[in-house]
Scaffold this motif. Structure first.
Motif, PDB file in Angstrom:
ATOM      1  N   LEU A  71       4.725   5.512  -4.511  1.00  0.00           N
ATOM      2  CA  LEU A  71       5.548   5.212  -6.170  1.00  0.00           C
ATOM      3  C   LEU A  71       6.817   4.807  -5.822  1.00  0.00           C
ATOM      4  CD1 LEU A  71       3.742   8.650  -7.682  1.00  0.00           C
ATOM      5  CD2 LEU A  71       2.917   6.083  -7.866  1.00  0.00           C
ATOM      6  N   ASP A  72       6.911   4.593  -4.722  1.00  0.00           N
ATOM      7  CA  ASP A  72       8.204   3.964  -4.235  1.00  0.00           C
ATOM      8  C   ASP A  72       8.112   2.310  -4.428  1.00  0.00           C
ATOM      9  OD1 ASP A  72      10.951   2.800  -3.428  1.00  0.00           O
ATOM     10  OD2 ASP A  72      10.878   3.660  -1.121  1.00  0.00           O
ATOM     11  N   PHE A  73       8.718   1.771  -5.562  1.00  0.00           N
ATOM     12  CA  PHE A  73       9.010   0.325  -5.599  1.00  0.00           C
ATOM     13  C   PHE A  73       9.915  -0.648  -6.244  1.00  0.00           C
ATOM     14  CE2 PHE A  73       5.087   2.120  -7.763  1.00  0.00           C
ATOM     15  CZ  PHE A  73       3.902   1.280  -7.123  1.00  0.00           C
ATOM     16  N   ASN A  74      10.911   0.239  -5.099  1.00  0.00           N
ATOM     17  CA  ASN A  74      12.114  -0.201  -5.381  1.00  0.00           C
ATOM     18  C   ASN A  74      11.986  -1.704  -4.439  1.00  0.00           C
ATOM     19  OD1 ASN A  74      14.732  -1.189  -3.693  1.00  0.00           O
ATOM     20  ND2 ASN A  74      14.719   1.057  -3.477  1.00  0.00           N
ATOM     21  N   PRO A  75      12.271  -2.582  -5.044  1.00  0.00           N
ATOM     22  CA  PRO A  75      12.376  -4.801  -4.450  1.00  0.00           C
ATOM     23  C   PRO A  75      12.537  -4.730  -3.649  1.00  0.00           C
ATOM     24  CG  PRO A  75      13.914  -3.518  -6.590  1.00  0.00           C
ATOM     25  CD  PRO A  75      13.541  -2.762  -6.414  1.00  0.00           C
ATOM     26  N   ILE A  76      13.360  -3.834  -3.077  1.00  0.00           N
ATOM     27  CA  ILE A  76      14.196  -3.900  -1.583  1.00  0.00           C
ATOM     28  C   ILE A  76      12.793  -4.223  -0.964  1.00  0.00           C
ATOM     29  CG2 ILE A  76      16.359  -3.293  -1.485  1.00  0.00           C
ATOM     30  CD1 ILE A  76      15.867  -0.937  -0.085  1.00  0.00           C
ATOM     31  N   HIS A  77      11.887  -4.099  -0.790  1.00  0.00           N
ATOM     32  CA  HIS A  77      10.722  -3.545  -0.411  1.00  0.00           C
ATOM     33  C   HIS A  77       9.765  -4.368  -0.295  1.00  0.00           C
ATOM     34  CE1 HIS A  77      12.368   0.189   1.214  1.00  0.00           C
ATOM     35  NE2 HIS A  77      12.371   0.380  -0.035  1.00  0.00           N
ATOM     36  N   TRP A  78       9.986  -5.253  -1.568  1.00  0.00           N
ATOM     37  CA  TRP A  78       8.753  -6.777  -1.605  1.00  0.00           C
ATOM     38  C   TRP A  78       9.547  -7.783  -2.181  1.00  0.00           C
ATOM     39  CZ3 TRP A  78       9.184  -8.063  -6.443  1.00  0.00           C
ATOM     40  CH2 TRP A  78       9.325  -7.268  -7.796  1.00  0.00           C
ATOM     41  N   ASN A  79      10.567  -7.766  -2.351  1.00  0.00           N
ATOM     42  CA  ASN A  79      12.043  -9.068  -3.392  1.00  0.00           C
ATOM     43  C   ASN A  79      12.626  -9.495  -2.294  1.00  0.00           C
ATOM     44  OD1 ASN A  79      13.428 -10.606  -4.900  1.00  0.00           O
ATOM     45  ND2 ASN A  79      12.278 -10.094  -5.757  1.00  0.00           N
ATOM     46  N   GLU A  80      12.849 -10.739  -1.314  1.00  0.00           N
ATOM     47  CA  GLU A  80      13.966 -11.801  -0.729  1.00  0.00           C
ATOM     48  C   GLU A  80      15.095 -11.804  -2.041  1.00  0.00           C
ATOM     49  OE1 GLU A  80      13.436 -11.849   2.638  1.00  0.00           O
ATOM     50  OE2 GLU A  80      11.324 -11.949   2.883  1.00  0.00           O
ATOM     51  N   LYS A  81      14.661 -11.771  -2.953  1.00  0.00           N
ATOM     52  CA  LYS A  81      16.331 -11.805  -3.941  1.00  0.00           C
ATOM     53  C   LYS A  81      16.691 -10.450  -3.857  1.00  0.00           C
ATOM     54  CE  LYS A  81      18.045 -14.077  -7.832  1.00  0.00           C
ATOM     55  NZ  LYS A  81      19.132 -13.074  -8.727  1.00  0.00           N
ATOM     56  N   THR A  82      16.748 -10.262  -3.775  1.00  0.00           N
ATOM     57  CA  THR A  82      17.001  -8.312  -3.617  1.00  0.00           C
ATOM     58  C   THR A  82      17.869  -8.105  -2.662  1.00  0.00           C
ATOM     59  OG1 THR A  82      15.492  -8.130  -6.245  1.00  0.00           O
ATOM     60  CG2 THR A  82      16.520  -5.932  -4.674  1.00  0.00           C
ATOM     61  N   ALA A  83      16.468  -8.094  -1.880  1.00  0.00           N
ATOM     62  CA  ALA A  83      17.011  -7.743  -0.268  1.00  0.00           C
ATOM     63  C   ALA A  83      18.562  -8.196   0.117  1.00  0.00           C
ATOM     64  CB  ALA A  83      15.895  -7.449   0.701  1.00  0.00           C
ATOM     65  N   ASP A  84      18.534  -9.816  -0.156  1.00  0.00           N
ATOM     66  CA  ASP A  84      19.758 -10.468  -0.212  1.00  0.00           C
ATOM     67  C   ASP A  84      21.282 -10.377  -0.546  1.00  0.00           C
ATOM     68  OD1 ASP A  84      21.092 -12.964   1.911  1.00  0.00           O
ATOM     69  OD2 ASP A  84      20.887 -13.790  -0.829  1.00  0.00           O
ATOM     70  N   GLU A  85      20.534  -9.774  -2.154  1.00  0.00           N
ATOM     71  CA  GLU A  85      21.672 -10.106  -2.607  1.00  0.00           C
ATOM     72  C   GLU A  85      22.786  -8.479  -2.848  1.00  0.00           C
ATOM     73  OE1 GLU A  85      20.251  -9.832  -6.972  1.00  0.00           O
ATOM     74  OE2 GLU A  85      20.388 -11.487  -6.739  1.00  0.00           O
ATOM     75  N   VAL A  86      21.796  -7.616  -1.605  1.00  0.00           N
ATOM     76  CA  VAL A  86      22.381  -6.475  -1.781  1.00  0.00           C
ATOM     77  C   VAL A  86      22.344  -6.107  -0.359  1.00  0.00           C
ATOM     78  CG1 VAL A  86      20.854  -4.958  -3.387  1.00  0.00           C
ATOM     79  CG2 VAL A  86      20.175  -4.873  -0.940  1.00  0.00           C
ATOM     80  N   GLY A  87      22.516  -7.129   0.099  1.00  0.00           N
ATOM     81  CA  GLY A  87      23.204  -7.306   1.729  1.00  0.00           C
ATOM     82  C   GLY A  87      22.773  -7.034   2.848  1.00  0.00           C
ATOM     83  N   LEU A  88      20.933  -6.960   2.920  1.00  0.00           N
ATOM     84  CA  LEU A  88      19.821  -6.707   3.811  1.00  0.00           C
ATOM     85  C   LEU A  88      19.371  -7.596   4.387  1.00  0.00           C
ATOM     86  CD1 LEU A  88      17.403  -3.979   1.778  1.00  0.00           C
ATOM     87  CD2 LEU A  88      19.625  -4.022   3.688  1.00  0.00           C
ATOM     88  N   PRO A  89      18.777  -7.733   5.549  1.00  0.00           N
ATOM     89  CA  PRO A  89      18.861  -9.211   6.246  1.00  0.00           C
ATOM     90  C   PRO A  89      17.718  -8.905   6.162  1.00  0.00           C
ATOM     91  CG  PRO A  89      18.750  -6.724   7.823  1.00  0.00           C
ATOM     92  CD  PRO A  89      19.114  -6.514   6.413  1.00  0.00           C
TER      93      PRO A  89
ATOM     94  N   ARG B 257       0.836  -1.288   0.124  1.00  0.00           N
ATOM     95  CA  ARG B 257      -0.041   0.167  -0.074  1.00  0.00           C
ATOM     96  C   ARG B 257       0.741   1.811  -0.083  1.00  0.00           C
ATOM     97  NH1 ARG B 257      -3.400  -3.740   3.273  1.00  0.00           N
ATOM     98  NH2 ARG B 257      -1.727  -3.095   5.394  1.00  0.00           N
ATOM     99  N   TYR B 258       1.716   1.125   0.906  1.00  0.00           N
ATOM    100  CA  TYR B 258       2.427   2.252   1.187  1.00  0.00           C
ATOM    101  C   TYR B 258       3.317   2.984  -0.224  1.00  0.00           C
ATOM    102  CZ  TYR B 258       6.124   6.268   1.884  1.00  0.00           C
ATOM    103  OH  TYR B 258       6.700   6.589   2.169  1.00  0.00           O
ATOM    104  N   ALA B 259       3.964   1.078  -0.782  1.00  0.00           N
ATOM    105  CA  ALA B 259       4.477   1.571  -2.482  1.00  0.00           C
ATOM    106  C   ALA B 259       3.953   2.180  -3.396  1.00  0.00           C
ATOM    107  CB  ALA B 259       5.053   0.802  -2.663  1.00  0.00           C
ATOM    108  N   GLY B 260       2.110   1.694  -3.252  1.00  0.00           N
ATOM    109  CA  GLY B 260       2.030   1.978  -4.400  1.00  0.00           C
ATOM    110  C   GLY B 260       1.383   3.778  -4.365  1.00  0.00           C
ATOM    111  N   ALA B 261       1.386   4.019  -3.129  1.00  0.00           N
ATOM    112  CA  ALA B 261       1.161   5.743  -2.724  1.00  0.00           C
ATOM    113  C   ALA B 261       2.165   6.546  -2.629  1.00  0.00           C
ATOM    114  CB  ALA B 261       0.430   5.660  -1.331  1.00  0.00           C
TER     115      ALA B 261
END
Length: 125
Positions: A18-36, A12-16
């Motif tokens: 317009l921040d669709f950065n995949p670190i906020h929804w995609n486990e693989k991307t979050a992992d690839e950039v070193g996030l937990p 909902r926040y991403a839609g409001a």
């Protein structure tokens, strides 16, 4: 105040925002950039903390200034429970002009997620 942030909230926040950065929804991307894991948007976390102040005031228009630094992410699991963000505030200064400084604390898993979170508010007459 305690607020649970779920993946549905992130969508909902991403839609409001317009921040669709995949670190906020995609486990693989979050992992690839070193996030937990998938993390909440920093501005969503800041807005939730700001709500503590506006709910207390009873008037969102009485929030005159608000700022914070993002110091640690809120990791949001892919379940129905989500992440628990704990919030508190303390009046640090009451000024002669009818305003006050409120220091806000936001924690996730016992650790601060916002730094120098400060609100300047107009106090009720």
């Amino acid at each position: 105040m305690s607020v649970r942030v779920t993946r549905a909230d992130l969508v909902r926040y991403a839609g409001a925002a317009l921040d669709f950065n995949p670190i906020h929804w995609n486990e693989k991307t979050a992992d690839e950039v070193g996030l937990p894991g998938v993390i909440a948007h920093g501005m969503l976390t800041m807005a939730i903390a700001g709500r503590l102040v506006t709910d207390w005031l009873g008037d969102p228009g009485a929030l005159l200034e608000y700022g914070a630094r993002f110091i640690r992410p809120v990791v949001v699991p892919n379940d129905e429970t989500g992440a628990l963000v704990e919030l508190s505030g303390k009046i640090r200064e009451v000024r002669e002009d009818g305003t006050a400084r409120v220091d806000v604390t936001a924690t996730f898993e016992g650790k601060a997620v916002l730094g120098k979170a400060v609100a300047i508010v107009r106090l009720p007459a």
